[in-house]
Write an enzyme that holds these catalytic residues in place. Sequence first.
Site, short mmCIF file in Angstrom:
data_model
loop_
_atom_site.label_atom_id
_atom_site.label_comp_id
_atom_site.label_asym_id
_atom_site.label_seq_id
_atom_site.Cartn_x
_atom_site.Cartn_y
_atom_site.Cartn_z
CB SER A 553 -0.95 -0.04 1.20
OG SER A 553 -2.00 0.87 1.02
CG ASP A 639 -6.74 -2.24 -3.47
OD1 ASP A 639 -7.44 -1.54 -2.70
OD2 ASP A 639 -5.52 -2.39 -3.31
CG HIS A 677 -5.92 -2.31 0.33
ND1 HIS A 677 -5.20 -1.74 -0.71
CD2 HIS A 677 -5.29 -1.90 1.47
CE1 HIS A 677 -4.21 -1.03 -0.22
NE2 HIS A 677 -4.23 -1.12 1.09
#
Length: 709
Positions: A553, A639, A677
Amino acid sequence: MKPPVAKTQPHERVQHGDHVKDPYYWFLDKEDKDVRAYLEAENVFTAAATEGQAALRERIFQEIKGRTKETDLSVPSRKGDWWHYGRTEEGKQYSIHCRLKATGPNPPELPEDGSALPGEQVLLDGNELAKGHDFFSLGAYDISPDDRLLAYSTDFDGDERFTLRIRDLETGQDLPDEIPATGYSTAWSADNSVLFYTMMDEAWRPYRVHRHAVGTPAAADVLVYEEPDERFWLGVELSRSEKYIEIALGSKITSEARLLRADRPTEEFVLVKARETGVEYSVDHWAHPSDPDRDVLLVVHNSAGKENFELATAPITEPGSWTPLIAHDPAVRILDAEAFAGHFVLEYRRDGLTGLAVHPIDGGVPSAQGTPIAFDEPIYSVGTGANPEYATDRVRLGYGSMVTPSSVYDYEIKTGQLTLLKQQPVLGDFDPAQYEQRRVWATAEDGTLVPISVVHRRGLQADGTAPCLLYGYGSYEASMDPYFSVARLSLLDRGFVFAIAHIRGGGEMGRYWYDQGKLLHKKNTFTDFVAAGRALVEQGWAAADRMIARGGSAGGLLMGAIANLAPELWAGVLAEVPFVDALNTILDPTLPLTVMEWDEWGNPLESAEVYRYMKEYSPYENVQAVTYPRILVRTSMNDTRVGYHEPAKWVARLRATAVNGGGTDILLKTEIDSAGHGGKSGRYDSWHEEAFALAWICTTAGVPAQESA
């Protein structure tokens, strides 16, 4: 073996007089059949390139599985007349949520085989809910004050939009109530007749709170609050005392809270204190046993401009009138204060470690003098656990380190005694004494000392020969504290050193540490990580040609940046759901979450300085014609936090630009339909995914596939 070649299409970005060609802009169109075809072709290429790792992957998967107690229970937590807990069963992907009638003050004894407790009631079985779906995520899980109803929500796509339902726990049947596209948070009224919940806007921002009367159609629900400022998100929750419902609003730098008596659900929420840019605060409610007008709020805030926050109190009748209780301390970052009937628990950070202290509340007066809960390991993580009971003489907490498996304790307030209720079982021949952990330091470019947490097999010599995995994040004041991992043992037992770089942008060393790694200081995050990598080599903890970097991320942005900054330092870089096209995303307010991010990264639409600064570090903008380390990129088409197009564009540019872009050194693996995610949702699926990553790490670091763990 030739990798796929992404087509190019003319596209030009013009901003602040700067003209930039972006030939892979077309990746943003998720409906373009060529996008899916390219991602699928990359998956085929990655599968072929890693085919030789299949046996090692399976071996590592079996190691993870073999060390995990597959049928197991969590420690029950008391709420009213019930003990609540979760359990897992061998062969099943998801948790089973249960309760048991309480017969005494102590948790029921857990069976050694992890089987169900006699007399339990299954409230929610994730395996049943997930049937027929490749992905399953549980959002809300909220039991009404009378223990009769359960509000729960599910996501079967990975896009974090949930459908909310209400289950009658006496019959086990769901009521007709069904509300789509909700957020994570909910709160019950005191009489169990009303449920508050949040809704998401098109940018995946929770921005509305609605009031739902149980048994009525969702179309009749009442909007009680809407946040128009796109920088702010919100949540709704019941206070620990269950006397108030709170709407908590926040941007990256500002917060605001509104309260409503839980026994008056149709009245208006009352503002605690109006938002002021740069002022953050959070509240918890202490209930006076006989006079509600003498209730007290505990307020953690930085309204005096103090970066590490203060603790204040406020009368419930004047919630915005704050009286200092614990003053700001530059050495201590106050994180939270949780109110109980006779005490509050202060959570804080000092010297890069988490801490807890118990403070009495006597006669309605919270005390500034507390008792810290002490631990004797050099590095560790501790925090409050499940404490749903407001009137209690003990505190449930969670503890762990890089060598100590996750542990659940009860702390008895009167005696100060810590009782270990359960430690995460690790099967096989695991012995924590066979591992060592330590803290070492790196010196950043500007002279700042950066802490690094390190763990390895006992007896490993710092002679510069060991393979090393260095992990980092460094954003949003998120702290990557020392933690235990079963999967990590598969690396340590193969001779790896594992390290966490506590770089600026995180919160490990307090608010200042965060401030010095955001906005126009963001580059510190990346140079700190490079300094950490070099320090590990210089101090002998890592071989110069066997070090792997890993992050996901915003930590994936870190991976892209350090690959550009020091490509020669890493044997490999594992970038997971990486935020590598940061500038283009932050320039586009139509993308999910972008506007909320401006307080973290800056607003390059308005500021030429921010635009220039971000362009200097954004990985996609800075791909060079050099030899990069081996790079494995993992992403998901569903995501919503980091769009799949970012890693796809980055890989396409690496292939076209890097000296070694045309071979197997650059790999992209995309979950097309069944992940979010956080990757795949089932525990066995996630173990397979981790085994895939660890096998690639081992191979890239030159660890022979046949080497025993």
